[in-house]
Motif scaffolding. Structure first.
Motif, short mmCIF file in Angstrom:
data_model
loop_
_atom_site.label_atom_id
_atom_site.label_comp_id
_atom_site.label_asym_id
_atom_site.label_seq_id
_atom_site.Cartn_x
_atom_site.Cartn_y
_atom_site.Cartn_z
N GLU A 1 -31.15 26.05 7.45
CA GLU A 1 -31.67 25.47 6.08
C GLU A 1 -32.86 26.71 6.20
O GLU A 1 -33.68 26.62 7.01
CB GLU A 1 -32.28 24.32 5.87
N GLN B 1 -35.83 26.69 5.03
CA GLN B 1 -37.13 25.95 4.99
C GLN B 1 -37.52 25.89 6.34
O GLN B 1 -38.59 26.14 7.12
CB GLN B 1 -37.45 24.96 4.18
N ARG B 2 -36.57 24.99 7.10
CA ARG B 2 -36.66 24.59 8.57
C ARG B 2 -36.82 25.99 9.48
O ARG B 2 -37.43 26.08 10.40
CB ARG B 2 -35.57 23.81 8.86
N TYR C 1 -29.19 24.72 15.94
CA TYR C 1 -27.80 24.74 15.39
C TYR C 1 -26.69 24.58 16.12
O TYR C 1 -25.48 24.38 15.53
CB TYR C 1 -27.82 26.00 14.17
#
Ligand code: GLU
Length: 480
Positions: free
Chosen positions: A351, A353-354, A380
């Motif tokens: 993602e 933002q992360r 991940y």
């Protein structure tokens, strides 16, 4: 008027040496913006057998990646054949060039004979017209047509060619050292030394920066400029780049293409900074922006001696730029690296933002975006628990004393409401666990790092855990 150019041959990727002279040519033109400085890209594709579209594409992509924007071009030599032909016809008409019918076999014989006599294997001037000289009969085929010929430039027979090189100072070569250059091959395509002159003339190039492997070509080029009545550019020949073994940088000695550095996670601004310093200096400045370089680069302070390619220094320079780089930009670069890596990454979990948070936390300890992607992959994909280094760190840190503390921390983390799943919330869960177990911070933080990130050395554990999903952290803490 200041006009520079870079003229790569598309017979391979953009070589680091060419990238460096492209940078110098670009910076020189931009430095003279007030004098309408212009930078031209020319593709020297007359070596038809070895030139490829793929190489052209790679060269253009590398120029773009480095941010070396050009004002004119790309101009392709193969689209200018009519112009070269017109100039050749004019030179022949003026007696400054001539057709030579010597076959390669005949030339070989001449060359060998000269070598045997200890002479330089120069052309024997068989077809060179001179006042009062009787030339051989033009050889003809059965159909009566003349056999294939090349066109040679009638080089001045003696006298010196001298120029004041921007890098090397005065250089003088006697015309007796060089012979009548072939300027057009039997297939009608001009040779490099001729096309380069017509182009530099037509494109009104004022300054030529290039590698010093071309120094031997320059006297011919100057003689051709003079024969055409064209103004001479100023030449600056930059010394070769040496590999760390002191030999000329070459494919066999590691990456020589700009593309390879892009692939390996270098930032273009670091590459430019490093290339700039490799053969040029501005006082003791090591780190500078391309804007600073443009303001400083006036063609002086170019080094006369060969530069040594230093991969460790390049990594250091890159690391400095990694620290300053914008997180959103790094996140984009890391996504590219993750996508092309063979790391077992579930890219659907990435993602933006992360990932920006991950980049912010880890960029200080990474020299390249590949290293940053390796760190990011921990978020991940499960860490590889089969390696010896993992097993050693696990055994060292996940001690009997640590086990109940890790379990207690897991309980506290589980109880944290979603709203409190952040650095502060995690820090207080850790603090409580330490207070209740009497352990010191490293005794808890190290095993948590090993279990969650697969490594004992990470940034602050609370900040790192906050970038994970709670479920992932709990699952990994249960690994024990
Ligand atoms: N095509 C030549 C090369 O790639 C250009 C040399 C020059 O700049 O004149 O080496």
């Amino acid at each position: 008027m200041i006009r520079t150019r870079i003229a790569p041959s598309p017979t391979g990727f953009l070589h680091l040496g060419t990238a460096r002279t492209a940078l110098y040519s670009w910076a020189f033109a931009r430095h003279h913006a007030a004098q309408d400085g212009k930078f031209v890209l020319r593709i020297e594709d007359t070596d038809v057998a070895r030139s490829t579209q793929d190489s052209v594409d790679q060269i253009l992509a590398s120029m773009k990646w480095l941010g070396l924007d050009y004002d004119e071009g790309p101009i392709y030599q193969m689209q200018r054949l009519d112009r070269y032909q017109a100039v050749i016809d004019q030179l022949i008409a003026n007696g400054q060039a001539y057709r030579c019918y010597s076959t390669p076999a005949e030339l070989d014989v001449v060359r060998e004979a000269k070598k045997a006599r200890g002479e330089k294997p120069l052309y024997d001037n068989r077809w060179r017209p001179e006042v009062g000289k009787v030339l051989p009969d033009v050889p003809r085929g059965a159909d009566g047509k003349p056999l294939p010929f090349v066109v040679r430039f009638k080089n001045p027979a003696d006298g010196d060619v001298t120029w004041n090189d921007l890098v090397k100072g005065d250089i003088t070569i006697n015309n007796r050292e060089i012979d009548d250059l072939i300027i057009q091959r039997t297939d009608g395509i001009p040779t490099y030394n001729f096309a380069v002159v017509v182009d530099d003339w037509d494109m009104q190039i004022s300054h030529v920066f290039r590698g010093d492997e071309h120094i031997n070509n320059t006297p011919w080029q100057i003689n051709i400029f003079n024969a055409l009545g064209a103004p001479l550019p100023q030449f600056g020949h930059c010394p070769v780049i040496l590999g760390d073994d002191g030999q000329k940088l070459s494919k066999r000695r590691g990456a020589v293409s700009v593309t390879a550095y892009e692939d390996n996670g270098y930032l273009p601004e670091a590459m430019l900074n490093y290339l700039a310093r490799l053969g040029w200096s501005h006082g003791d400045e090591e780190l500078f922006t391309s804007e600073q370089m443009v303001s400083w680069f006036d063609g002086s302070h170019l080094s006369k001696s060969p530069a040594q390619w230093d991969p460790a220094k390049l990594l250091w320079v890159n690391a400095q730029y990694m620290k300053q780089a914008d997180n959103a930009r790094l996140a984009g670069l890391v996504t590219v690296q993750l996508a092309k890596s063979n790391m077992p990454v579930r890219t659907e979990l990435v993602e933006v933002q992360r990932l920006e948070g991950i980049c912010a936390l880890f960029k200080d300890r990474c020299e390249t975006t590949v290293q940053l992607a390796n760190w990011a992959s921990v978020f991940y994909a499960e860490p590889d628990r089969s390696t010896d280094s993992y097993k050693a760190e696990y055994a060292q840190h996940f001690t009997q004393a640590a086990k109940p503390a890790v379990a207690l921390l897991a309980t506290k983390l589980k109880a944290l409401p979603d709203m409190a799943w952040d650095k502060a919330g995690i820090a207080s869960a850790i603090k409580e666990t330490l207070a209740e177990t009497g352990l010191k911070m490293p005794q808890l933080a190290m095993p948590v790092r090993v279990l969650v990130a697969g490594k004992a050395q990470t940034p602050a554990v609370d900040a790192m855990l906050a970038l994970f999903d709670k479920e992932t952290v709990l699952a990994r803490l249960r690994q024990s």
